[in-house]
Design a protein around this motif. Sequence first.
Motif, PDB file in Angstrom:
ATOM      1  N   GLU A  33       0.623  -1.085  -0.140  1.00 47.94           N
ATOM      2  CA  GLU A  33      -0.043  -0.076   0.039  1.00 47.94           C
ATOM      3  C   GLU A  33       1.008   1.312  -0.144  1.00 47.94           C
ATOM      4  N   LEU A  34       0.648   1.897  -1.063  1.00 49.11           N
ATOM      5  CA  LEU A  34       1.586   3.386  -1.172  1.00 49.11           C
ATOM      6  C   LEU A  34       1.165   4.196  -0.168  1.00 49.11           C
ATOM      7  N   LYS A  35       1.896   4.429   0.966  1.00 45.12           N
ATOM      8  CA  LYS A  35       1.382   5.535   2.063  1.00 45.12           C
ATOM      9  C   LYS A  35       1.498   6.898   1.535  1.00 45.12           C
ATOM     10  N   GLY A  36       0.822   7.784   1.881  1.00 48.07           N
ATOM     11  CA  GLY A  36       0.876   9.233   1.602  1.00 48.07           C
ATOM     12  C   GLY A  36      -0.089  10.105   2.275  1.00 48.07           C
ATOM     13  N   THR A  37      -0.210  11.436   1.806  1.00 46.03           N
ATOM     14  CA  THR A  37      -1.013  12.211   2.264  1.00 46.03           C
ATOM     15  C   THR A  37      -1.927  12.816   1.092  1.00 46.03           C
ATOM     16  N   GLY A  38      -3.398  13.146   1.504  1.00 41.93           N
ATOM     17  CA  GLY A  38      -4.151  13.745   0.478  1.00 41.93           C
ATOM     18  C   GLY A  38      -4.359  15.365   0.732  1.00 41.93           C
ATOM     19  N   GLY A  39      -4.399  16.092  -0.172  1.00 39.39           N
ATOM     20  CA  GLY A  39      -4.272  17.500   0.193  1.00 39.39           C
ATOM     21  C   GLY A  39      -4.942  18.248  -1.314  1.00 39.39           C
ATOM     22  N   LYS A  40      -4.908  19.556  -1.204  1.00 36.43           N
ATOM     23  CA  LYS A  40      -5.398  20.334  -2.606  1.00 36.43           C
ATOM     24  C   LYS A  40      -4.046  21.073  -3.017  1.00 36.43           C
ATOM     25  N   ILE A  41      -4.024  21.029  -4.265  1.00 38.59           N
ATOM     26  CA  ILE A  41      -2.902  22.020  -4.785  1.00 38.59           C
ATOM     27  C   ILE A  41      -3.452  22.580  -6.068  1.00 38.59           C
ATOM     28  N   GLY A  42      -3.615  24.245  -5.750  1.00 37.32           N
ATOM     29  CA  GLY A  42      -4.247  24.935  -6.547  1.00 37.32           C
ATOM     30  C   GLY A  42      -5.921  24.749  -6.749  1.00 37.32           C
ATOM     31  N   GLY A  43      -6.371  24.212  -5.415  1.00 36.48           N
ATOM     32  CA  GLY A  43      -7.725  23.919  -5.441  1.00 36.48           C
ATOM     33  C   GLY A  43      -8.104  22.532  -5.815  1.00 36.48           C
ATOM     34  N   VAL A  44      -7.177  21.823  -6.182  1.00 41.02           N
ATOM     35  CA  VAL A  44      -7.566  20.452  -6.905  1.00 41.02           C
ATOM     36  C   VAL A  44      -6.874  19.364  -6.008  1.00 41.02           C
ATOM     37  N   TYR A  45      -7.824  18.499  -5.635  1.00 37.35           N
ATOM     38  CA  TYR A  45      -7.353  17.398  -4.496  1.00 37.35           C
ATOM     39  C   TYR A  45      -6.235  16.465  -5.165  1.00 37.35           C
ATOM     40  N   TYR A  46      -5.324  16.284  -4.571  1.00 38.39           N
ATOM     41  CA  TYR A  46      -4.184  15.329  -4.912  1.00 38.39           C
ATOM     42  C   TYR A  46      -3.672  14.472  -3.952  1.00 38.39           C
ATOM     43  N   TYR A  47      -3.234  13.061  -4.251  1.00 40.24           N
ATOM     44  CA  TYR A  47      -2.714  12.177  -3.211  1.00 40.24           C
ATOM     45  C   TYR A  47      -1.200  12.118  -3.401  1.00 40.24           C
ATOM     46  N   GLN A  48      -0.544  12.652  -2.420  1.00 40.26           N
ATOM     47  CA  GLN A  48       1.011  12.773  -2.463  1.00 40.26           C
ATOM     48  C   GLN A  48       1.615  11.581  -1.839  1.00 40.26           C
ATOM     49  N   VAL A  49       2.360  10.673  -2.515  1.00 42.97           N
ATOM     50  CA  VAL A  49       2.851   9.345  -2.025  1.00 42.97           C
ATOM     51  C   VAL A  49       4.132   9.651  -1.066  1.00 42.97           C
ATOM     52  N   ASN A  50       4.231   9.201   0.041  1.00 38.46           N
ATOM     53  CA  ASN A  50       5.548   9.453   0.594  1.00 38.46           C
ATOM     54  C   ASN A  50       6.814   8.776  -0.026  1.00 38.46           C
ATOM     55  N   GLU A  51       7.613   9.627  -0.451  1.00 36.44           N
ATOM     56  CA  GLU A  51       8.824   9.138  -1.103  1.00 36.44           C
ATOM     57  C   GLU A  51       9.612   7.950  -0.765  1.00 36.44           C
ATOM     58  N   ASP A  52       9.986   7.913   0.630  1.00 34.96           N
ATOM     59  CA  ASP A  52      10.650   6.878   1.123  1.00 34.96           C
ATOM     60  C   ASP A  52       9.679   5.659   0.888  1.00 34.96           C
ATOM     61  N   ASP A  53       8.403   5.511   1.038  1.00 31.35           N
ATOM     62  CA  ASP A  53       7.844   4.305   0.916  1.00 31.35           C
ATOM     63  C   ASP A  53       7.665   3.865  -0.691  1.00 31.35           C
ATOM     64  N   ARG A  54       7.567   4.961  -1.489  1.00 35.20           N
ATOM     65  CA  ARG A  54       7.708   4.648  -3.015  1.00 35.20           C
ATOM     66  C   ARG A  54       8.890   4.056  -3.466  1.00 35.20           C
ATOM     67  N   LEU A  55      10.137   4.435  -2.796  1.00 34.38           N
ATOM     68  CA  LEU A  55      11.247   3.804  -3.212  1.00 34.38           C
ATOM     69  C   LEU A  55      11.643   2.626  -2.544  1.00 34.38           C
ATOM     70  N   ALA A  56      10.991   2.195  -1.506  1.00 32.09           N
ATOM     71  CA  ALA A  56      10.973   0.911  -0.936  1.00 32.09           C
ATOM     72  C   ALA A  56      10.098  -0.118  -1.434  1.00 32.09           C
ATOM     73  N   ILE A  57       9.106   0.217  -1.914  1.00 29.73           N
ATOM     74  CA  ILE A  57       8.201  -0.706  -2.536  1.00 29.73           C
ATOM     75  C   ILE A  57       8.703  -0.998  -4.262  1.00 29.73           C
ATOM     76  N   SER A  58       9.159   0.291  -4.604  1.00 27.05           N
ATOM     77  CA  SER A  58       9.896  -0.164  -6.122  1.00 27.05           C
ATOM     78  C   SER A  58      10.930  -1.129  -5.877  1.00 27.05           C
ATOM     79  N   LYS A  59      11.805  -1.028  -4.868  1.00 33.24           N
ATOM     80  CA  LYS A  59      13.101  -1.814  -4.676  1.00 33.24           C
ATOM     81  C   LYS A  59      12.582  -3.179  -4.556  1.00 33.24           C
ATOM     82  N   GLU A  60      11.465  -3.579  -3.700  1.00 31.82           N
ATOM     83  CA  GLU A  60      10.744  -4.971  -3.630  1.00 31.82           C
ATOM     84  C   GLU A  60      10.435  -5.259  -4.871  1.00 31.82           C
TER      85      GLU A  60
END
Length: 314
Positions: free
Chosen positions: A273-300
Amino acid sequence: MRAEKKRKKKKKVLAIVLSIIGIFILVAGGYAYFLWDKAAKTVASINEEINPSDRRVEKVDVNKKDPVSVLIMGVDERSGDSGRSDSLIYMAINPQTKTTEMVSIPRDTYTELVGKGTMDKINHSYAYGGTQMTIDTVENFLDVPVDYFVKVNMESFRDIVDTLGGVTVNSTFAFDYDGYSFNEGQLDLNGKEALAYSRMRYDDPRGDFGRQDRQRQVIEGIIDKGANISSITKFGDMFNVVEDNVKTNLSFDNMWDIQSNYKQAADHVVQHELKGTGGKIGGVYYYQVNEDDRLAISKELKENLEMDKTASKN
C-alpha cells in the motif's frame, strides 16, 4: 436359435451404445475445438501493441519462466468521454520463487505524466495519451518495467457479472451508493449492483484503497464463477464481452505459457500500500505518496523481477 437371436440382439445394443459414445466424443471434441479456436480469435482481436520498455536489457520470455510484470488497467470509458484509468494494479510475478508482489496505485496520485511533461493525477495519463502514456507514467513513477498489460473497461463488469449469473462478495461495512443499498457481510450481486459496489469511494474510511479492495473482490468473484462455466452459450457471451471491453499485448501463446508456468506464483501474493497524504494544490485534490515508501516498494518490485540479474547479462 433363441441363443443366436439373443447374441444378435446384444450385438445390436452394443453397436448402438458404441455409436452413441462415438457421437458424444465427436461432439465433445468439436466443442473443445470450437472453444479453443474462438478463444484464439478473441485474443487476436483484442491485441494492442505497446513500445518495448526501456527499463529492460532484453525482452522477457514467459516460455523460459522469466519473472514478468503485468499492469492491470481498469478504465472508466463512458459515452462522450475519453476515459480515465480508474484502477491501476502493478504485479511483479516470479515463478521461480512462486511469489507475486502487487501494488495498487491510487487514481489521484500526484506525479509526472510522461509525454506531457506536467504534474497531475496519474489517472489523467489515460485521458491525455491512452494506454502508452499510462504505461510510461507508471514505469517512471515506480521505476520498473511494464512487460504486459491488460486493460478492462469498468463498464464491462456489469455485462460479465450478468453473463455469469451474478457474483458473491463480502462487504466490510454497510453503505448506499448510486441508488443501491449494500449491507455488511456476504452479498450476491447482479451486474449493475457489482458496478456500483466497485465504484464507491468517498464514503469509505479507506478511500481509494477501500474501493480497490471491492474491485478486487468483484474480479475474484468473476474468476470463481468463470472457472465453473459449463454452458456453450455463456462461453459465447463471455467471448463477446471480452472482445468489446478488453485490450492486451499478451498473445494467446503468452497466456497459455503464463497459465501453465506462473499459476503457483498466485499462491503467495504480497500486497503493498502506497502510503501518503491527501490535500489540495491549486484548489484540486491530489494524493501525494511518501517518497521513502515509494522507493522501498520499487526496490521490492525490482527484486522480485530479478532486475539485478537481468542487468548483469549485458
